[in-house]
Design a protein around this motif. Structure first.
Motif, mmCIF file in Angstrom:
data_model
loop_
_atom_site.group_PDB
_atom_site.id
_atom_site.type_symbol
_atom_site.label_atom_id
_atom_site.label_comp_id
_atom_site.label_asym_id
_atom_site.label_seq_id
_atom_site.Cartn_x
_atom_site.Cartn_y
_atom_site.Cartn_z
ATOM 1 N N THR A 134 0.823 -1.216 0.000
ATOM 2 C CA THR A 134 0.000 0.000 0.000
ATOM 3 C C THR A 134 0.854 1.262 0.000
ATOM 4 N N THR A 135 2.172 1.121 0.245
ATOM 5 C CA THR A 135 3.016 2.325 0.202
ATOM 6 C C THR A 135 3.405 2.656 -1.240
ATOM 7 N N VAL A 136 3.150 1.710 -2.153
ATOM 8 C CA VAL A 136 3.494 1.933 -3.562
ATOM 9 C C VAL A 136 2.272 2.375 -4.357
ATOM 10 N N CYS A 137 1.119 1.840 -3.994
ATOM 11 C CA CYS A 137 -0.131 2.119 -4.730
ATOM 12 C C CYS A 137 -0.397 3.619 -4.789
ATOM 13 N N VAL A 138 -0.757 4.105 -6.009
ATOM 14 C CA VAL A 138 -1.027 5.530 -6.173
ATOM 15 C C VAL A 138 -2.522 5.815 -6.311
ATOM 16 N N GLY A 139 -3.343 4.779 -6.261
ATOM 17 C CA GLY A 139 -4.795 4.975 -6.325
ATOM 18 C C GLY A 139 -5.295 5.349 -7.710
ATOM 19 N N CYS A 140 -4.669 4.804 -8.760
ATOM 20 C CA CYS A 140 -5.099 5.141 -10.128
ATOM 21 C C CYS A 140 -6.371 4.405 -10.510
ATOM 22 N N ARG A 141 -6.716 3.385 -9.799
ATOM 23 C CA ARG A 141 -7.946 2.621 -10.001
ATOM 24 C C ARG A 141 -7.993 1.889 -11.336
ATOM 25 N N ASN A 142 -6.844 1.731 -12.001
ATOM 26 C CA ASN A 142 -6.817 0.942 -13.228
ATOM 27 C C ASN A 142 -7.243 -0.496 -12.946
ATOM 28 N N CYS A 143 -6.896 -0.983 -11.740
ATOM 29 C CA CYS A 143 -7.253 -2.357 -11.387
ATOM 30 C C CYS A 143 -8.765 -2.543 -11.354
ATOM 31 N N GLU A 144 -9.490 -1.493 -10.912
ATOM 32 C CA GLU A 144 -10.957 -1.592 -10.880
ATOM 33 C C GLU A 144 -11.493 -1.803 -12.292
ATOM 34 N N TRP A 145 -10.914 -1.029 -13.226
ATOM 35 C CA TRP A 145 -11.364 -1.139 -14.623
ATOM 36 C C TRP A 145 -11.018 -2.520 -15.191
ATOM 37 N N ALA A 146 -9.764 -2.942 -14.975
ATOM 38 C CA ALA A 146 -9.305 -4.212 -15.542
ATOM 39 C C ALA A 146 -10.122 -5.378 -14.999
ATOM 40 N N CYS A 147 -10.481 -5.307 -13.728
ATOM 41 C CA CYS A 147 -11.255 -6.368 -13.090
ATOM 42 C C CYS A 147 -12.623 -6.486 -13.737
ATOM 43 N N LYS A 148 -13.286 -5.324 -13.908
ATOM 44 C CA LYS A 148 -14.610 -5.351 -14.553
ATOM 45 C C LYS A 148 -14.486 -5.878 -15.970
ATOM 46 N N ASP A 149 -13.456 -5.398 -16.669
ATOM 47 C CA ASP A 149 -13.262 -5.802 -18.057
ATOM 48 C C ASP A 149 -13.065 -7.318 -18.136
ATOM 49 N N ALA A 150 -12.295 -7.890 -17.204
ATOM 50 C CA ALA A 150 -11.998 -9.323 -17.245
ATOM 51 C C ALA A 150 -13.201 -10.167 -16.838
ATOM 52 N N HIS A 151 -14.144 -9.569 -16.096
ATOM 53 C CA HIS A 151 -15.282 -10.342 -15.612
ATOM 54 C C HIS A 151 -16.572 -9.986 -16.341
ATOM 55 N N ASN A 152 -16.449 -9.364 -17.524
ATOM 56 C CA ASN A 152 -17.604 -9.001 -18.348
ATOM 57 C C ASN A 152 -18.624 -8.155 -17.592
ATOM 58 N N PHE B 80 -9.582 -16.786 -11.753
ATOM 59 C CA PHE B 80 -9.304 -18.224 -11.883
ATOM 60 C C PHE B 80 -9.184 -18.647 -13.344
ATOM 61 N N ASP B 81 -10.054 -18.087 -14.221
ATOM 62 C CA ASP B 81 -10.013 -18.489 -15.630
ATOM 63 C C ASP B 81 -8.752 -17.991 -16.325
ATOM 64 N N ARG B 82 -8.257 -16.834 -15.912
ATOM 65 C CA ARG B 82 -7.030 -16.301 -16.529
ATOM 66 C C ARG B 82 -5.793 -17.048 -16.046
ATOM 67 N N THR B 83 -5.718 -17.273 -14.722
ATOM 68 C CA THR B 83 -4.501 -17.923 -14.199
ATOM 69 C C THR B 83 -4.391 -19.361 -14.688
ATOM 70 N N LYS B 84 -5.565 -19.977 -14.969
ATOM 71 C CA LYS B 84 -5.556 -21.328 -15.511
ATOM 72 C C LYS B 84 -4.790 -21.372 -16.838
ATOM 73 N N LYS C 80 -2.100 -16.771 -17.497
ATOM 74 C CA LYS C 80 -2.065 -15.300 -17.478
ATOM 75 C C LYS C 80 -2.045 -14.797 -16.038
ATOM 76 N N LEU C 81 -1.674 -13.529 -15.862
ATOM 77 C CA LEU C 81 -1.710 -12.914 -14.539
ATOM 78 C C LEU C 81 -3.146 -12.500 -14.221
ATOM 79 N N PRO C 82 -3.493 -12.373 -12.942
ATOM 80 C CA PRO C 82 -4.782 -11.775 -12.614
ATOM 81 C C PRO C 82 -4.866 -10.378 -13.248
ATOM 82 N N ALA C 83 -6.068 -9.983 -13.692
ATOM 83 C CA ALA C 83 -6.223 -8.735 -14.445
ATOM 84 C C ALA C 83 -5.668 -7.524 -13.700
ATOM 85 N N CYS C 84 -5.919 -7.450 -12.394
ATOM 86 C CA CYS C 84 -5.478 -6.281 -11.638
ATOM 87 C C CYS C 84 -3.960 -6.227 -11.544
#
Lengths: 415, 302
Positions: free
Chosen positions: B47-65, B179-183, B186-190
């Protein structure tokens, strides 16, 4: 032995009274909100959310419903397992209450779960680690047992009186034969079901207490304890007889019958020790875990806990110790009602008040829709009870010694 | 809290629970299909590195339709003013907290399912739809779920969300560790989208070592605590932070696996069905004796 002979008969009385009309309106109001739940989803009718997944329906319709139907297995244990024939007059009304109670518990679960059309899944998908799975399976089996225990009342009503309308009347003889066959088979095997009913009840009454243990620190320490299953079982056992008295007195008042005080007083005298054991474990648990410190704080939890213990256990316990209370219908009714309300409150406390999720911004209070459905179900249960006792031999009239003593009580245990 | 923490009560509860059932909580069997592989994967969130860009939120939604919208829209930091929780539309969220030690920058905290090593949801689920997979993911079979929401009542982190607005086929939703990506390797979307490498994906045992090493080398940057290393028996997602985890709204939950007490009671009551069967036999005996006594009494009278 000079006990009253048992003579259950359908009660002759007018079905529709102003009170019954009021109950029908309350039930219809519940049905309206129930339709909202099925057409627009749980969120449209309830105040449940991701922080509070369980609310009034699980706390009252399911948890309290199961507890208040405990009269069925406690009277079965007393009347049949311990073979105290003097109590047989109350076994049937208690059985009917339990049967209807569990039916509405099942309906309550059905409307609360999100994918109600998959309610049969636990039958083939098992998870032995889950307390909820155990409760679900036990309740399903016990409900079946209750219906089997009720069958003799059904056969008794129709044997020799089968009168199907129109063309079906040709089947009258055949149906009658089947009923007689069923009756004979049941009377030989009923003891198996009666004991099974008691065992199943002790299992799921206690497992209902295990349910919230997994919520760990999300549950207030006043209620969260590893002995919850024991406390649930003890409270269910102690609410069984008060519930029977409570209903019997309401029924005799409503149907203008003489209250069966000779049985109810004796039943009442057994409640104090049962309540005492429950109280001892409840207080003992509180001192071992030193949770009494939370009673010093003034908040919803401490107030609700105090009300539950004081009005639901201690005051009625003192009342049941007094011979004056046991002999007076209004006082006996008050004491029994206090125990019933106390256990109802205990289940609400365990499932709703004590549950304190970590990220809630607002606290949960049931919506008007949730309350309507719960009250509506209760009204439906009372109406069904009234209909059945008017059409089936459930309630015994005191004084009339016309029938064979125990011929048509639940069979299998009589000589 | 009247001078006593809830954790103390839990500890005591666990001991009493074990005593009640005559079982030790440590011998509790894992839930069905609960595989705890030595090689299970995890993520270390710094958490000392995270800048709060929220790209992970977008990528997660994108990966889970799930409806994700434009990535640019996520640059709006106004949303960070309020604390949010993951729900059925957003399986992971970023919340922002005031700065920690030796820094003026705010702390940004990614929240999603922790993927516990001893998950309460796996133990609680009435139909056994949840499972802990060999690679560390806690996933569930949507087709089995009946929507009872016991997993939500059980989860110590209050993660599973439910689609309350749906009349038909409402689903339980939570992070599935992609789970479907790591199978597919691939890396988790976030993890894959994170521009500052605040998320490290790897074998859990290695992640603990990396975490310890970072704390040792930058003791002025981190507090000496990897959240998730021991909490509720360990989690696949673990956190490093510059301030106490309680100030970051992590629950105070202790080190015992969440299902421990409940499972030992359950297995105590049903130990090879001995207690129910004995009770049945006992009641049968009482019934026979009381009936016999009554018969004898009546014979005696005649």
């Amino acid at each position: 032995m000079n006990y009253e002979l048992v003579n259950p008969v359908p009660i002759k009385h007018k079905f529709f009274t102003p009170g019954v009309i009021a109950l029908i309106i309350i039930a219809l109001n519940g049905l309206v909100f129930l339709m909202g739940r099925f057409f627009f989803g749980l969120g449209a009718v309830t105040n449940l959310n991701n922080q509070y997944p369980w609310g009034l329906w699980i706390g009252v319709d399911v948890a309290a419903g199961v507890a208040l139907a405990a009269g069925g297995f406690t009277t079965a244990a007393l009347g049949h397992v311990m073979h105290r024939e003097e109590y047989h007059a109350i076994v049937r009304p208690a059985l009917l209450t339990a049967m209807l109670g569990y039916t509405f518990v099942a309906v309550g679960v059905f409307v609360d779960i999100g994918r109600w059309y998959l309610i049969w899944h636990p039958l083939i998908m098992w998870n032995g680690n889950s307390a909820l799975f155990e409760v679900g399976i036990c309740v399903m089996i016990y409900m079946t047992v209750l219906y089997i225990e009720f069958l003799p009342i059904f056969t008794e009503r129709f044997i020799g009186k089968v009168n199907l309308p129109g063309i079906l009347s040709r089947l009258n003889k055949l149906v009658d034969k089947i009923l007689r066959l069923l009756d004979r088979g049941l009377s030989k095997t009923m003891f198996i079901f009666i004991i099974a009913g008691v065992v199943l009840s002790t299992l799921h009454q206690s497992s209902l207490g295990t349910l919230m243990i997994i919520a760990g620190p999300k549950m207030h320490p006043l209620w969260q304890t590893p002995v919850l299953p024991l406390l649930f079982l003890l409270s269910a056992v102690s609410v069984g007889f008060p519930m029977v008295i409570f209903e019997s007195l309401i029924a005799s008042h409503s149907l203008k019958l003489k209250p069966e005080m000779h049985i109810l007083s004796r039943l009442g005298s057994m409640i104090a020790p049962l309540l005492g054991i429950y109280l001892a474990f409840k207080i003992g648990d509180m001192f071992i875990r030193e949770t009494f410190v939370y009673l010093g704080e003034f908040n919803t939890a401490s107030v609700m806990f105090t009300i539950e213990i004081l009005f639901g256990v201690i005051i009625p316990l003192r009342m049941f110790l007094s011979p004056k209370v046991l002999k007076s219908p209004p006082l006996l009714f008050t004491a029994s009602a206090l125990v019933v309300i106390g256990v109802l409150l205990n289940r609400i406390n365990n499932f709703v008040v004590a549950y304190n999720p970590p990220y809630s911004t607002t606290s949960y209070f049931p919506s008007f829709g949730e309350i309507s459905v719960t009250v509506g179900f209760t009204a439906m249960l009372v109406l069904a009870y009234r209909f059945i006792i008017m059409n089936f031999p459930v309630i015994s009239l005191p004084g009339k010694q016309t029938a064979q003593p125990t011929k048509y009580a639940i069979r299998g245990v009589e000589k | 809290m009247s001078g006593k923490s809830r954790r103390d009560f839990l500890k005591k509860s666990a001991i009493i629970g074990a005593g009640v059932t005559g079982l030790s909580t440590s011998t509790t069997k894992a839930a069905p299909k609960n595989i705890l592989s030595e090689d299970r994967m995890g993520v270390l969130v710094d958490t000392t590195v995270c800048v709060g860009c929220r790209n992970c939120e977008w990528a997660c939604k994108d990966a889970h339709n799930l409806p994700a919208g434009d990535l640019e829209a996520y640059e709006d930091r106004k949303i960070l003013e309020a604390k949010r929780r993951p729900d059925h539309t957003t399986l992971t969220v970023i919340n922002e907290y005031s700065h920690g030690k030796n820094s003026n920058l705010p702390v940004d905290l990614k929240i999603q399912c922790m993927h516990c090593d001893h998950p309460a949801c796996v133990s609680a689920c009435i139909v056994g739809a949840f499972s802990k997979q060999e690679n560390g993911s806690v996933i569930w079979d949507t087709d089995m779920c009946i929507g009872c929401r016991y997993c939500m009542a059980a989860c110590p982190f209050q993660i599973p969300a439910f689609e309350y607005d749906k009349a038909l086929n409402p689903l339980i939703m939570k992070c599935d560790f992609c789970f479907d990506r790591t199978k597919e390797g691939k890396l988790p979307a976030c993890v894959s989208i994170c521009p500052v490498e605040a998320l490290t994906y790897g074998q859990r045992t290695n992640l603990v070592k990396i975490g310890r090493d970072r704390i040792k080398r930058n003791s002025d940057r981190y507090i000496d605590h990897i959240f998730g290393e021991y909490e509720v028996g360990g989690t696949s997602w673990m956190y490093l932070a510059s301030k106490d985890f309680k100030e970051l709204d992590f629950p105070d939950i202790g080190r015992n696996p969440a299902p421990g007490v409940s499972e030992s009671i359950q297995h105590g009551i049903f130990a090879y069905f001995v207690p129910p069967v004995s009770l049945y036999a006992l009641l049968g005996g009482i019934m026979w004796i009381s009936k016999r006594r009554k018969e004898l009494e009546e014979e005696g009278k005649i």
